[in-house]
Scaffold this active site. Structure first.
Site, PDB file in Angstrom:
ATOM      1  N   VAL A  26       0.834  -1.200   0.000  1.00 52.95           N
ATOM      2  CA  VAL A  26       0.000   0.000   0.000  1.00 52.95           C
ATOM      3  C   VAL A  26       0.868   1.249   0.000  1.00 52.95           C
ATOM      4  CG1 VAL A  26      -1.715   1.330   1.285  1.00 52.95           C
ATOM      5  CG2 VAL A  26      -1.927  -1.160   1.131  1.00 52.95           C
ATOM      6  N   PRO A 177       2.267   5.095 -38.718  1.00 50.81           N
ATOM      7  CA  PRO A 177       2.397   4.459 -40.037  1.00 50.81           C
ATOM      8  C   PRO A 177       1.109   4.348 -40.839  1.00 50.81           C
ATOM      9  CG  PRO A 177       2.380   2.799 -38.325  1.00 50.81           C
ATOM     10  CD  PRO A 177       2.410   4.128 -37.619  1.00 50.81           C
ATOM     11  N   ASP A 200      -1.376  15.465 -44.175  1.00 50.26           N
ATOM     12  CA  ASP A 200      -0.655  14.834 -45.275  1.00 50.26           C
ATOM     13  C   ASP A 200      -1.449  13.662 -45.816  1.00 50.26           C
ATOM     14  OD1 ASP A 200       1.548  16.391 -45.567  1.00 50.26           O
ATOM     15  OD2 ASP A 200       2.892  15.137 -44.394  1.00 50.26           O
ATOM     16  N   LYS A 222      -3.662  19.621 -51.570  1.00 51.88           N
ATOM     17  CA  LYS A 222      -4.546  20.459 -52.379  1.00 51.88           C
ATOM     18  C   LYS A 222      -4.425  21.943 -52.057  1.00 51.88           C
ATOM     19  CE  LYS A 222      -7.922  16.747 -53.029  1.00 51.88           C
ATOM     20  NZ  LYS A 222      -9.317  16.289 -52.851  1.00 51.88           N
ATOM     21  N   GLY A 254       3.943   8.945 -40.058  1.00 54.92           N
ATOM     22  CA  GLY A 254       5.157   8.519 -39.369  1.00 54.92           C
ATOM     23  C   GLY A 254       5.574   9.484 -38.295  1.00 54.92           C
ATOM     24  N   ASP A 255       6.846   9.886 -38.320  1.00 51.80           N
ATOM     25  CA  ASP A 255       7.394  10.850 -37.371  1.00 51.80           C
ATOM     26  C   ASP A 255       7.746  12.125 -38.130  1.00 51.80           C
ATOM     27  OD1 ASP A 255       8.882  11.140 -34.522  1.00 51.80           O
ATOM     28  OD2 ASP A 255      10.055  12.090 -36.103  1.00 51.80           O
ATOM     29  N   MET A 337      10.343   5.321 -49.378  1.00 54.49           N
ATOM     30  CA  MET A 337      10.125   6.084 -50.616  1.00 54.49           C
ATOM     31  C   MET A 337      11.016   5.581 -51.750  1.00 54.49           C
ATOM     32  SD  MET A 337       9.856   9.923 -48.984  1.00 54.49           S
ATOM     33  CE  MET A 337      11.475   9.808 -48.210  1.00 54.49           C
ATOM     34  N   GLY A 366       1.476  -0.530 -45.086  1.00 53.94           N
ATOM     35  CA  GLY A 366       1.688  -1.196 -43.808  1.00 53.94           C
ATOM     36  C   GLY A 366       0.802  -0.692 -42.684  1.00 53.94           C
TER      37      GLY A 366
END
Length: 412
Positions: A26, A177, A200, A222, A254-255, A337, A366
């Site tokens: 506790v 991802p 994106d 766009k 992603g990052d 890419m 993925g």
């Protein structure tokens, strides 16, 4: 108790004496929060768990290594009684009552003058849940309510927008991802609080449908470019919306800093004097192979992995990748890419010493419902990509880790 429920209050314990009796589980659970509150904690117990002992060893609490004695609660503002000796607990509780010290008892909640709520935290907010009836107390239900509220605040499903303290600015959020469940908790919460989202194509777009009404969603692909280059136009849109006093989220796949041009956007915002925060995301370079059953490292197989961009061919003068050196590495090579350049990449790696039968896996879309994995070798990958009609986005994994797994696919 139903007619007179407990009165909820937040104790400000900075520099104030708190006495904890008992050094077991506790105490181990409760001590970190007391320390975080800045309390002057005195632990009275002949024994303690290793974790509690470590707190004493590092000077974060004071530990008297003996059983409870009358007078131990002198000067205390708050007491936690959690020993295995019921008689000592009762005597300590009576002392607390006489000295007007709010007292929690782990062995007998009905005899206590205070109850510890189930608590959780989310971005500067503490959620505390108390059962209002003494009879039929259900700690698991109380904890479940706490968890539901905290999780809702964290992932944005329970929307509680800021009003007084909300600061206009931009958050660059790495969306992960592709699977919307793989965005970070903080990223999802910021999305729920945004006025404007500039997204994106590769971000987790399924999350956009969950945004509250009134949120303006802008597809970065766009944005009218006019005299601007694409990235400059995006930077300009971020700045203009933030200058209007809006909370803006730039949702990226992603990052933000892994081939995401995140630093370019940070630099532009900084130059414009716009507050900016960056929320890291799970990079597809490791998560997509993992989702396809490929570990980028594995004991006895690969002790390192290298992530490179394949958006320009090895013989392109713009390429910054040292392909001859990569061909000599024994670890895993992850290429982002690079689908349309994989033929030339494979030729270059083989020309500089990589074995033609080195396994290659291409994981398209993925972590999404459309994910598929296509396997080949460096010698066959160009033809396989054409025959299987592999299309971006796809993560390419080169190395022996491709063969690791319970049922690695046949290579074409």
């Amino acid at each position: 108790m139903a007619e007179h429920p407990p009165y909820p209050v937040g104790l400000r314990l900075l520099g104030r004496r708190v006495v904890v009796l008992g050094g077991g589980q506790v105490a181990q659970r409760r001590l970190p929060a007391l320390i975080a509150a800045g309390a002057d904690v005195l632990l009275v117990s002949p024994e303690a768990t290793p974790s509690v002992e470590a707190l004493a060893d590092t000077g974060r609490i004071t530990w008297l290594k003996r059983p409870y004695e009358p007078g131990d609660l002198e000067g205390a503002w708050y007491a936690l009684i959690a020993t295995s000796d019921s008689d000592a607990n009762s005597r300590a509780s009576a002392e607390a009552e006489a000295d007007r010290v709010w007292c929690v008892r782990s062995d007998d909640a009905d005899a206590a003058t205070a109850w510890t709520p189930a608590t959780g935290h989310s971005e500067g907010v503490t959620v505390a849940v108390l059962t209002t009836e003494a009879k039929g107390r259900d700690p698991r239900h109380t904890a479940a309510v706490r968890d539901a509220v905290v999780e809702g605040l964290r992932d944005g499903t329970l929307v509680a927008p800021h009003h007084r303290t909300r600061t206009p600015g931009v958050a660059l959020v790495g969306g992960g991802p592709g699977d919307p469940d793989l965005i970070t908790v903080r990223g999802r919460r910021l999305l729920a609080e945004a006025d404007v989202v500039i997204a994106d194509r590769l971000g987790p777009r399924d999350l956009l449908a969950e945004l509250p009404p009134g949120v303006e969603v802008i597809d970065a692909a766009k944005i009218p470019y006019g005299r601007f280059m694409a990235q400059e136009a995006i930077n300009d849109a971020l700045i203009q919306h933030a200058r209007q006093g809006k909370s803006v989220v730039r949702l990226k796949g992603g990052d933000p800093y892994v081939f995401g041009r995140g630093m370019e956007e940070v630099q532009a915002l900084t130059e414009a004097g716009i507050p900016c925060t960056v929320v890291p995301g799970i990079s597809s370079s490791v998560s997509v192979p993992g989702a396809a059953g490929i570990p980028v490292t594995h004991r006895g197989v690969a002790h390192e992995f290298t992530v490179v961009s394949g958006h320009v061919a090895p013989d392109d003068e713009r390429s910054l990748v040292d392909w001859p050196s990569l061909a000599k590495l024994t670890g895993t090579l992850v290429i982002l890419m690079g689908v349309d350049k994989i033929g030339k990449i494979a030729e270059t790696l083989v020309a500089h010493g990589k074995a033609p039968d080195t396994p290659v896996a291409l994981v398209q879309e993925g972590t999404t419902a459309a994910q598929r994995r296509v396997d080949a070798t460096l010698a066959t990958v160009a033809a396989t990509v054409a025959a299987e009609e592999v299309r971006p986005p796809a993560v390419i994994v080169i190395g022996e880790v491709v063969r690791v797994g319970p049922h690695p696919p046949e290579q074409r």
